[in-house]
Design a protein around this motif. Sequence first.
Motif, mmCIF file in Angstrom:
data_model
loop_
_atom_site.group_PDB
_atom_site.id
_atom_site.type_symbol
_atom_site.label_atom_id
_atom_site.label_comp_id
_atom_site.label_asym_id
_atom_site.label_seq_id
_atom_site.Cartn_x
_atom_site.Cartn_y
_atom_site.Cartn_z
ATOM 1 N N VAL A 180 31.498 72.883 116.274
ATOM 2 C CA VAL A 180 30.272 72.344 116.854
ATOM 3 C C VAL A 180 29.666 73.267 117.913
ATOM 4 O O VAL A 180 28.548 73.032 118.363
ATOM 5 N N THR A 181 30.384 74.316 118.297
ATOM 6 C CA THR A 181 29.852 75.268 119.279
ATOM 7 C C THR A 181 29.120 76.421 118.611
ATOM 8 O O THR A 181 28.491 77.225 119.293
ATOM 9 N N ASP A 182 29.177 76.490 117.289
ATOM 10 C CA ASP A 182 28.500 77.554 116.541
ATOM 11 C C ASP A 182 26.983 77.398 116.669
ATOM 12 O O ASP A 182 26.446 76.296 116.493
ATOM 13 N N SER A 183 26.291 78.484 116.984
ATOM 14 C CA SER A 183 24.835 78.407 117.189
ATOM 15 C C SER A 183 24.102 77.970 115.925
ATOM 16 O O SER A 183 23.101 77.258 116.002
ATOM 17 N N ALA A 184 24.589 78.360 114.765
ATOM 18 C CA ALA A 184 23.948 77.936 113.514
ATOM 19 C C ALA A 184 24.115 76.432 113.309
ATOM 20 O O ALA A 184 23.188 75.753 112.847
ATOM 21 N N PHE A 185 25.277 75.901 113.654
ATOM 22 C CA PHE A 185 25.506 74.453 113.559
ATOM 23 C C PHE A 185 24.573 73.707 114.506
ATOM 24 O O PHE A 185 23.966 72.696 114.128
ATOM 25 N N ILE A 186 24.447 74.203 115.729
ATOM 26 C CA ILE A 186 23.580 73.557 116.718
ATOM 27 C C ILE A 186 22.127 73.589 116.256
ATOM 28 O O ILE A 186 21.415 72.586 116.339
ATOM 29 N N ALA A 187 21.675 74.740 115.730
ATOM 30 C CA ALA A 187 20.298 74.852 115.230
ATOM 31 C C ALA A 187 20.063 73.879 114.077
ATOM 32 O O ALA A 187 19.010 73.226 114.010
ATOM 33 N N ALA A 188 21.038 73.757 113.182
ATOM 34 C CA ALA A 188 20.899 72.830 112.055
ATOM 35 C C ALA A 188 20.841 71.388 112.551
ATOM 36 O O ALA A 188 19.985 70.607 112.118
ATOM 37 N N ALA A 189 21.724 71.028 113.461
ATOM 38 C CA ALA A 189 21.740 69.661 113.989
ATOM 39 C C ALA A 189 20.428 69.334 114.694
ATOM 40 O O ALA A 189 19.875 68.241 114.517
ATOM 41 N N LEU A 190 19.925 70.281 115.472
ATOM 42 C CA LEU A 190 18.656 70.049 116.171
ATOM 43 C C LEU A 190 17.493 69.916 115.195
ATOM 44 O O LEU A 190 16.632 69.044 115.364
ATOM 45 N N SER A 191 17.452 70.755 114.168
ATOM 46 C CA SER A 191 16.340 70.659 113.211
ATOM 47 C C SER A 191 16.428 69.386 112.383
ATOM 48 O O SER A 191 15.413 68.771 112.067
ATOM 49 N N ILE A 192 17.643 68.960 112.055
ATOM 50 C CA ILE A 192 17.814 67.711 111.302
ATOM 51 C C ILE A 192 17.333 66.524 112.138
ATOM 52 O O ILE A 192 16.693 65.607 111.623
ATOM 53 N N ALA A 193 17.613 66.548 113.430
ATOM 54 C CA ALA A 193 17.182 65.453 114.304
ATOM 55 C C ALA A 193 15.694 65.548 114.644
ATOM 56 O O ALA A 193 14.999 64.528 114.710
ATOM 57 N N PHE A 194 15.197 66.768 114.843
ATOM 58 C CA PHE A 194 13.817 66.951 115.290
ATOM 59 C C PHE A 194 12.792 66.571 114.232
ATOM 60 O O PHE A 194 11.786 65.918 114.545
ATOM 61 N N ASN A 195 13.008 66.979 112.995
ATOM 62 C CA ASN A 195 11.978 66.810 111.963
ATOM 63 C C ASN A 195 11.468 65.376 111.824
ATOM 64 O O ASN A 195 10.268 65.137 111.963
ATOM 65 N N PRO A 196 12.320 64.395 111.533
ATOM 66 C CA PRO A 196 11.771 63.037 111.382
ATOM 67 C C PRO A 196 11.211 62.481 112.689
ATOM 68 O O PRO A 196 10.241 61.721 112.671
ATOM 69 N N LEU A 197 11.810 62.860 113.801
ATOM 70 C CA LEU A 197 11.284 62.421 115.094
ATOM 71 C C LEU A 197 9.862 62.936 115.275
ATOM 72 O O LEU A 197 8.949 62.178 115.621
ATOM 73 N N PHE A 198 9.652 64.216 114.996
ATOM 74 C CA PHE A 198 8.330 64.838 115.133
ATOM 75 C C PHE A 198 7.305 64.172 114.235
ATOM 76 O O PHE A 198 6.255 63.729 114.682
ATOM 77 N N TRP A 199 7.603 64.108 112.925
ATOM 78 C CA TRP A 199 6.555 63.619 112.028
ATOM 79 C C TRP A 199 6.277 62.142 112.217
ATOM 80 O O TRP A 199 5.139 61.700 112.042
ATOM 81 N N ASN A 200 7.275 61.361 112.617
ATOM 82 C CA ASN A 200 7.006 59.946 112.886
ATOM 83 C C ASN A 200 6.199 59.759 114.160
ATOM 84 O O ASN A 200 5.312 58.900 114.220
ATOM 85 N N MET A 201 6.469 60.564 115.181
ATOM 86 C CA MET A 201 5.682 60.469 116.413
ATOM 87 C C MET A 201 4.233 60.890 116.163
ATOM 88 O O MET A 201 3.300 60.230 116.635
ATOM 89 N N GLU A 223 -1.367 59.388 115.338
ATOM 90 C CA GLU A 223 -2.581 59.409 114.512
ATOM 91 C C GLU A 223 -3.031 57.986 114.203
ATOM 92 O O GLU A 223 -4.224 57.685 114.250
ATOM 93 N N HIS A 224 -2.100 57.125 113.869
ATOM 94 C CA HIS A 224 -2.447 55.744 113.530
ATOM 95 C C HIS A 224 -3.131 55.040 114.703
ATOM 96 O O HIS A 224 -4.081 54.275 114.505
ATOM 97 N N LYS A 225 -2.663 55.310 115.921
ATOM 98 C CA LYS A 225 -3.241 54.670 117.105
ATOM 99 C C LYS A 225 -4.564 55.297 117.537
ATOM 100 O O LYS A 225 -5.456 54.599 117.994
ATOM 101 N N THR A 226 -4.678 56.627 117.402
ATOM 102 C CA THR A 226 -5.833 57.321 117.988
ATOM 103 C C THR A 226 -6.825 57.875 116.973
ATOM 104 O O THR A 226 -7.976 58.122 117.316
#
Length: 162
Positions: free
Chosen positions: A16-37, A42-45
């Motif tokens: 879990v300290t591998d930089s590639a693992f951290i980058a993958a975990a962050l991108s996996i978490a970021f993507n749906p968070l980003f597009w849903n936000m 957009e729906h509100k504004t």
Amino acid sequence: QVDVTAMARLFGYVDVTDSAFIAAALSIAFNPLFWNMVARWEHKTRALSRVFGSPHTACYCLGAVILLLNCVRSHCFTEAMKSQPKLEGLDCHGAYYLGLAILAVGTLFVTTSFLALGFTGTFLGDYFGILMEAKVTSFPFSVLDNPMYWGSTAIYLGWSLM
């Protein structure tokens, strides 16, 4: 009291300290968070629809950004898989072909979901006010409630096994 032996064994196989693992975990978490936000904003504004001149153009632009983010996520995932320790028991033809079969089923679900929903149906068109005429009930929606999510999960699982 929590038994952490299973987690301890897992961390023996995952760095879990591998930089590639951290980058993958962050991108996996970021993507749906980003597009849903962005979609909820957009729906509100309706800000993206105004900036791009139409909800269709705004939805296509967000869809393009989502596709690019997915390419980054896939690259990060691939790099993480290359850099992680491998289970000796999975280093065989059987595991490879099982992974290939799971990946193929996942690809089938993702592709047929996209074909059934179309671009705007897949990429959050409903948040832009682009609604489908009726609920999609054809394959793969006749088999699974969320075939795009299950298919994507199967793709990454198959890829991991391979």
